[in-house]
Design a protein around this motif. Structure first.
Motif, PDB file in Angstrom:
ATOM      1  N   THR A 128      -6.393   1.372   2.511  1.00 35.27           N
ATOM      2  CA  THR A 128      -7.020   1.569   3.819  1.00 35.27           C
ATOM      3  C   THR A 128      -6.382   0.682   4.884  1.00 35.27           C
ATOM      4  OG1 THR A 128      -9.106   2.147   2.752  1.00 35.27           O
ATOM      5  CG2 THR A 128      -9.216   1.489   5.054  1.00 35.27           C
ATOM      6  N   ARG A 136      -1.803   4.220  -3.066  1.00 35.26           N
ATOM      7  CA  ARG A 136      -2.380   5.524  -3.411  1.00 35.26           C
ATOM      8  C   ARG A 136      -1.981   5.930  -4.828  1.00 35.26           C
ATOM      9  NH1 ARG A 136      -3.978   8.626   0.591  1.00 35.26           N
ATOM     10  NH2 ARG A 136      -2.383   7.711   1.961  1.00 35.26           N
ATOM     11  N   ASN A 186     -10.815   7.102   1.628  1.00 38.52           N
ATOM     12  CA  ASN A 186      -9.683   7.963   1.277  1.00 38.52           C
ATOM     13  C   ASN A 186     -10.143   9.032   0.289  1.00 38.52           C
ATOM     14  OD1 ASN A 186      -7.276   6.331   2.515  1.00 38.52           O
ATOM     15  ND2 ASN A 186      -8.468   4.805   1.380  1.00 38.52           N
TER      16      ASN A 186
END
Length: 388
Positions: A128, A136, A186
């Motif tokens: 973030t 990720r 996310n």
């Protein structure tokens, strides 16, 4: 006003102190604790969960714009060190439970749900705060590793890669916390499924009866039994579930207010003694429990009050939160080294802790982060009111 004082003390004193004394620059890693005089930990041993939580704190604070200069770079450096030293690859992958930051050697190779949940939380906020695909990718690998390495036939996840008993609600609660952060920041369908699966354990396994207390320890099939210490109850975790359940309801558009009220009521009933505002760490019907009162249950109680105030809009919860904050400042924060606290008090409010654990920095930050977010949401309303 007292809540604002506690928030200011954290942002102006505690966080800068831990950004300096809590990070071992020679190793590129956070410490496990500070000594009672506020100096850095003398030994090199750290738990993965502790360093992961400090990575989370500094990444989240950086994202909100309230962190000391260099905090995000420090968090990224600490994660790189953690991954290099503690990641265990292969078919049963995950992060080892503990290592020595100085020798860069793993001291406990077991992959534990609690530790890996904390790493997942840290990764969520690193992604973030930075937007880097590296994090990720690592998040995706972590979710797969937890499901594969800690797979369990009876619901939830195994405690660790050794299948240790008793089963515990606490690691599952922190896995819920990590998946909530993923979904809030996310969101993917995989994250939503993991969050839903983790939250479902509250009613299917942890709460016994419609208004039953939150249980901590279980047998291999989630059964309650004296041999597993199932009668031990921890009011701080009941409060923590109030905070998490409110967040789940916001995410999933559900309403578990009744459960939150029952959890908080039970926590206050069993946890407060001798007219004190503070919660004891644990109670048990069958065995003596040391009447200690660590800092973190008080923080979680304060967060529960704030969550219910936000949910129900009742001033009594805000007043109770302010009362707890005032009592914390007068006891846990009094006569401690700059930027530190007394981590545990006895029933006479006498400090008893042997160190100042970094784990409590995480609890304090989650409370402060909520206050920072709340202030930002209220700022446009206050500006509009002044304009009128």
């Amino acid at each position: 006003m007292t809540l604002a004082l506690l928030k200011s003390y954290f942002l102006e004193e505690i966080l800068p102190t831990w950004a300096k004394s809590g990070f071992d620059d020679s190793c590129g890693q956070f410490v496990e604790h500070l000594e009672l005089d506020g100096s850095p930990q003398r030994s090199g041993g750290v738990r993965t969960r502790t360093v992961a939580r400090q990575i989370y704190v500094h990444a989240h604070a950086a994202h909100l714009g309230v962190a000391p200069s260099g905090s995000l770079a420090m968090a990224e450096r600490a994660f790189a060190n953690l991954h290099r030293v503690a990641w265990v690859g292969g078919k049963r992958s995950g992060y080892a439970r503990a290592f020595d930051r100085r020798t860069k050697t793993v001291t406990d190779p077991v992959r534990d749900l609690y530790d890996n949940a904390c790493v997942l939380l840290a990764l969520s906020w690193l992604l973030t705060a930075t937007g880097k695909d590296l994090y990720r990718h690592q998040i995706d690998q972590m979710v797969i590793a937890i499901d594969r390495t800690l797979k369990d036939a009876f619901g939830g996840w195994a405690e660790d890669s050794d299948g240790t008993l008793p089963r515990r609600q606490n690691p599952h609660m922190h896995y819920l916390e990590a998946t909530l952060a993923l979904c809030e920041n996310n969101r993917t369908s995989t994250h939503m499924r993991a969050e839903s699966k983790a939250f479902a354990l509250l009613r299917s396994h942890f709460l016994v009866g419609p208004k039953g207390p939150l249980h901590e320890f279980f047998g291999p099939r989630w059964e309650l039994a004296e041999q597993y210490g199932s009668d031990r109850l921890e009011p701080g975790h009941m409060c923590e579930w109030v905070w998490l359940t409110k967040r789940h309801d916001t995410l999933a558009h559900t309403d578990h207010t009744a459960i939150c009220l029952d959890l908080l009521s039970t926590a206050l009933t069993i946890g407060r003694t001798n007219d004190s505002l503070f919660l004891v760490d644990a109670v048990s019907a069958s065995r003596p429990v040391s009447p200690s009162r660590r800092l973190w249950p008080q923080v979680e109680m304060l967060k529960a009050f704030l969550a219910l105030h936000e949910r129900l809009g009742l001033g009594i919860y805000l007043a109770q939160a302010a009362d707890v904050a005032s009592a914390m400042l007068a006891t846990y924060m009094a006569d401690a080294p700059d930027g530190c606290w007394h981590d545990c008090l006895d029933l006479a409010n006498k400090p008893t802790a042997g160190t100042i654990p970094a784990s409590s920095l995480y609890h304090l930050w989650t409370m402060v982060a909520d206050l920072v977010e709340s202030d930002r949401q209220m700022a446009p309303i206050r500006s509009e009111a002044k304009a009128c």
